[in-house]
Motif scaffolding. Structure first.
Motif, PDB file in Angstrom:
ATOM      1  N   VAL A 108       0.837  -1.201   0.000  1.00 40.02           N
ATOM      2  CA  VAL A 108       0.000   0.000   0.000  1.00 40.02           C
ATOM      3  C   VAL A 108       0.874   1.254   0.000  1.00 40.02           C
ATOM      4  O   VAL A 108       0.545   2.260  -0.632  1.00 40.02           O
ATOM      5  N   ALA A 109       2.018   1.194   0.679  1.00 39.47           N
ATOM      6  CA  ALA A 109       2.872   2.375   0.813  1.00 39.47           C
ATOM      7  C   ALA A 109       3.700   2.655  -0.426  1.00 39.47           C
ATOM      8  O   ALA A 109       3.998   3.816  -0.721  1.00 39.47           O
ATOM      9  N   GLN A 110       4.082   1.621  -1.170  1.00 38.24           N
ATOM     10  CA  GLN A 110       5.017   1.830  -2.268  1.00 38.24           C
ATOM     11  C   GLN A 110       4.354   2.345  -3.545  1.00 38.24           C
ATOM     12  O   GLN A 110       5.028   2.902  -4.410  1.00 38.24           O
ATOM     13  N   MET A 111       3.053   2.184  -3.680  1.00 34.88           N
ATOM     14  CA  MET A 111       2.389   2.651  -4.899  1.00 34.88           C
ATOM     15  C   MET A 111       2.351   4.174  -4.952  1.00 34.88           C
ATOM     16  O   MET A 111       2.035   4.818  -3.942  1.00 34.88           O
ATOM     17  N   PRO A 112       2.658   4.781  -6.095  1.00 40.93           N
ATOM     18  CA  PRO A 112       2.528   6.241  -6.207  1.00 40.93           C
ATOM     19  C   PRO A 112       1.090   6.678  -5.943  1.00 40.93           C
ATOM     20  O   PRO A 112       0.145   6.049  -6.406  1.00 40.93           O
ATOM     21  N   LEU A 113       0.949   7.749  -5.166  1.00 36.52           N
ATOM     22  CA  LEU A 113      -0.374   8.274  -4.814  1.00 36.52           C
ATOM     23  C   LEU A 113      -0.465   9.705  -5.332  1.00 36.52           C
ATOM     24  O   LEU A 113       0.322  10.567  -4.924  1.00 36.52           O
ATOM     25  N   HIS A 114      -1.398   9.956  -6.242  1.00 36.79           N
ATOM     26  CA  HIS A 114      -1.502  11.253  -6.916  1.00 36.79           C
ATOM     27  C   HIS A 114      -2.873  11.887  -6.716  1.00 36.79           C
ATOM     28  O   HIS A 114      -3.853  11.190  -6.461  1.00 36.79           O
ATOM     29  N   VAL A 115      -2.893  13.208  -6.861  1.00 38.87           N
ATOM     30  CA  VAL A 115      -4.152  13.935  -7.007  1.00 38.87           C
ATOM     31  C   VAL A 115      -4.385  14.112  -8.496  1.00 38.87           C
ATOM     32  O   VAL A 115      -3.523  14.629  -9.212  1.00 38.87           O
ATOM     33  N   MET A 116      -5.533  13.658  -8.969  1.00 35.62           N
ATOM     34  CA  MET A 116      -5.874  13.745 -10.388  1.00 35.62           C
ATOM     35  C   MET A 116      -7.019  14.738 -10.576  1.00 35.62           C
ATOM     36  O   MET A 116      -7.778  15.023  -9.648  1.00 35.62           O
ATOM     37  N   ALA A 174     -15.573  19.479  -9.308  1.00 31.04           N
ATOM     38  CA  ALA A 174     -14.654  20.068 -10.289  1.00 31.04           C
ATOM     39  C   ALA A 174     -13.731  19.025 -10.907  1.00 31.04           C
ATOM     40  O   ALA A 174     -12.923  19.356 -11.784  1.00 31.04           O
ATOM     41  N   GLY A 175     -13.825  17.776 -10.446  1.00 33.90           N
ATOM     42  CA  GLY A 175     -13.061  16.704 -11.073  1.00 33.90           C
ATOM     43  C   GLY A 175     -11.842  16.243 -10.312  1.00 33.90           C
ATOM     44  O   GLY A 175     -11.084  15.400 -10.808  1.00 33.90           O
ATOM     45  N   TYR A 176     -11.620  16.747  -9.096  1.00 35.26           N
ATOM     46  CA  TYR A 176     -10.447  16.335  -8.319  1.00 35.26           C
ATOM     47  C   TYR A 176     -10.720  15.015  -7.602  1.00 35.26           C
ATOM     48  O   TYR A 176     -11.801  14.797  -7.054  1.00 35.26           O
ATOM     49  N   VAL A 192      -2.598  14.887 -14.015  1.00 34.54           N
ATOM     50  CA  VAL A 192      -2.106  14.911 -12.642  1.00 34.54           C
ATOM     51  C   VAL A 192      -2.135  16.351 -12.144  1.00 34.54           C
ATOM     52  O   VAL A 192      -1.551  17.248 -12.759  1.00 34.54           O
ATOM     53  N   ALA A 193      -2.829  16.582 -11.028  1.00 36.07           N
ATOM     54  CA  ALA A 193      -2.984  17.939 -10.483  1.00 36.07           C
ATOM     55  C   ALA A 193      -1.834  18.242  -9.521  1.00 36.07           C
ATOM     56  O   ALA A 193      -2.008  18.272  -8.298  1.00 36.07           O
ATOM     57  N   ARG A 194      -0.649  18.470 -10.063  1.00 38.23           N
ATOM     58  CA  ARG A 194       0.520  18.732  -9.225  1.00 38.23           C
ATOM     59  C   ARG A 194       0.433  20.085  -8.525  1.00 38.23           C
ATOM     60  O   ARG A 194       1.127  20.315  -7.538  1.00 38.23           O
ATOM     61  N   ASP A 195      -0.398  20.989  -9.045  1.00 32.01           N
ATOM     62  CA  ASP A 195      -0.505  22.312  -8.445  1.00 32.01           C
ATOM     63  C   ASP A 195      -1.461  22.334  -7.252  1.00 32.01           C
ATOM     64  O   ASP A 195      -1.539  23.334  -6.534  1.00 32.01           O
ATOM     65  N   HIS A 196      -2.168  21.240  -6.996  1.00 34.51           N
ATOM     66  CA  HIS A 196      -3.089  21.211  -5.863  1.00 34.51           C
ATOM     67  C   HIS A 196      -2.290  21.036  -4.576  1.00 34.51           C
ATOM     68  O   HIS A 196      -1.365  20.199  -4.512  1.00 34.51           O
ATOM     69  N   PRO A 197      -2.602  21.775  -3.511  1.00 32.06           N
ATOM     70  CA  PRO A 197      -1.812  21.682  -2.269  1.00 32.06           C
ATOM     71  C   PRO A 197      -1.829  20.295  -1.628  1.00 32.06           C
ATOM     72  O   PRO A 197      -0.902  19.935  -0.906  1.00 32.06           O
TER      73      PRO A 197
END
Length: 403
Positions: free
Chosen positions: A57-65, A330-332, A74-79
């Motif tokens: 569970v910890a090793q998988m990349p976790l992103h905000v989309m 808004a799609g996040y 990928v919403a890299r600009d989201h805090p």
């Protein structure tokens, strides 16, 4: 008000937790062992299962989309992105935070994380809360989480607590898998304890020394000294024969059939514990019935039926606590990337990419991106196999008769 809400019992000791709606926070005595979420980690099978699940569970990349129309980026600009992908708090990386929370879920049945917000309501941090320091309490007509640790006693609104639960009996709390299966785990801990005493020589004697004649009053003392002296003379020596006086006879004790079954019992217990956590046996180093062919299939089954339910559990809880309804509209959303777990061997990846490119649903630069390679000019064009191409209207197939 805080004094009325919180208990006065000390909570620093994990064996004295205050989780409400659940008896399973306390340890359970089973025969000669005490089964708790902490002591059970001394059993190799339990430790291996919890480590396998927590680390995956910890090793998988976790992103905000963010989904915007037909496009997903990928919403890299989201805090929130930096918090869940890199550093949720000053003490932990994203990996260690998720690893710890999954360990709490599998041990205590509940994993708690406080959402730290600014005065404007923006998420600025994610602080891990220990399950033995956290409880869900009801005050008046509402629920709140109570936390008592070295920083003091304070309450946390339900909307500011990420609460990921194991399987439970109620909608509010999860149950500890460890204590739900204390009988099985206790059996393994008892077997491990017995094995330790057996090989240290405390469970049964190694042999019997008998005397052919009658022993006088001081004979026992002289016999023990003689035996100890002979044993010390052989210590560290190999292939040496123990010489005894004519009146002494030594008979070694063989392992009884009951003791010989101990190893089989421990194997069975290890398999049962793997089943409790739904972890394939080969992933906790139980390779007795494993082959190269079925290990590959079991790895796929592990992702589908073991990791995917936990991923869905995490994603849904993070989404409802980290984003407002407006942000969700808004799609996040939060998404784990399982590609790493399904990456496969170089040969398998090459075959997968070949079909993806020739069937026209992946470009060659997208393949390079998956392999952490820089894009190359001219490789963004989508290719389609001739056999998969749609024939142009008016063209005749070879051998087709004229109209």
């Amino acid at each position: 008000m805080l004094e009325a809400i919180f208990r006065s019992d000390p909570l620093e000791n994990p064996s004295v937790p205050i989780t409400a709606d659940s008896f399973d926070s306390d340890g359970v005595f089973k025969s000669d062992v005490y089964v708790t979420p902490e002591t059970s980690m001394k059993l190799a099978a339990v430790y291996a299962c919890i480590y396998v699940l927590s680390s995956n569970v910890a090793q998988m990349p976790l992103h905000v989309m963010r989904k915007d129309g037909d496009r997903v980026n990928v919403a890299r600009d989201h805090p929130v992105f930096y918090l869940i992908h890199d550093e949720p708090n000053m003490w932990q990386t994203s990996y260690k935070w998720r690893e710890l929370k999954q360990r709490h879920i599998l041990g205590w049945g509940n994993g708690y994380t406080k959402v730290v917000r600014s005065k404007r309501g923006e998420v600025t941090g994610l602080d891990a809360c220990m399950p033995w320091e956290t409880t869900l309490i009801k005050t008046a007509n509402r629920y709140t989480y109570g936390v008592y640790n070295d920083e003091g006693a304070f309450s946390i609104p339900v909307d500011d607590m990420i609460h990921i639960r194991a399987l439970g009996n109620t909608q509010k709390m999860g149950l500890s898998p460890i204590l739900q299966h204390a009988e099985t785990i206790g059996m393994g801990m008892s077997g491990q304890k017995y094995t330790n005493t057996f090989f240290s020589g405390n469970a049964r004697p190694a042999g019997i020394v008998s005397v052919k004649g009658e022993i006088k009053s001081d004979g026992w003392e002289r016999l023990k000294k003689m035996w100890q002296k002979a044993s010390l003379a052989l210590r560290g020596e190999e292939n040496k024969t123990l010489l005894l006086p004519a009146e002494l006879d030594y008979k070694a004790l063989t392992v009884s059939p009951v003791d010989a079954q101990l190893i089989d019992m421990l194997k069975l217990n290890r398999s049962m514990i793997a089943g409790i956590f739904n972890v394939p046996a080969h992933m906790i180093n139980d390779l007795e019935k494993a082959t190269f062919s079925n290990i590959s299939e079991q790895a796929i089954q592990f992702v589908r039926y073991t990791i995917m339910p936990w991923v869905a559990n995490w994603e849904q809880e993070l989404n409802r606590r980290l984003f407002t309804r407006a942000k969700l509209a808004a799609g996040y959303y939060v998404r784990f990337n399982l590609a790493g777990l399904l990456r496969g061997t170089p040969k398998e990846r090459a075959e997968f990419y070949h079909y993806a490119v020739t069937d026209g649903w992946m470009s060659r630069n997208e393949v390079r991106a998956f392999e952490d390679m820089n894009p190359v000019e001219g490789l963004d064009k989508m290719l389609v196999s001739v056999n998969a191409a749609t024939p142009i209207k008016g063209d005749k197939e070879e051998g087709e008769p004229d109209e």
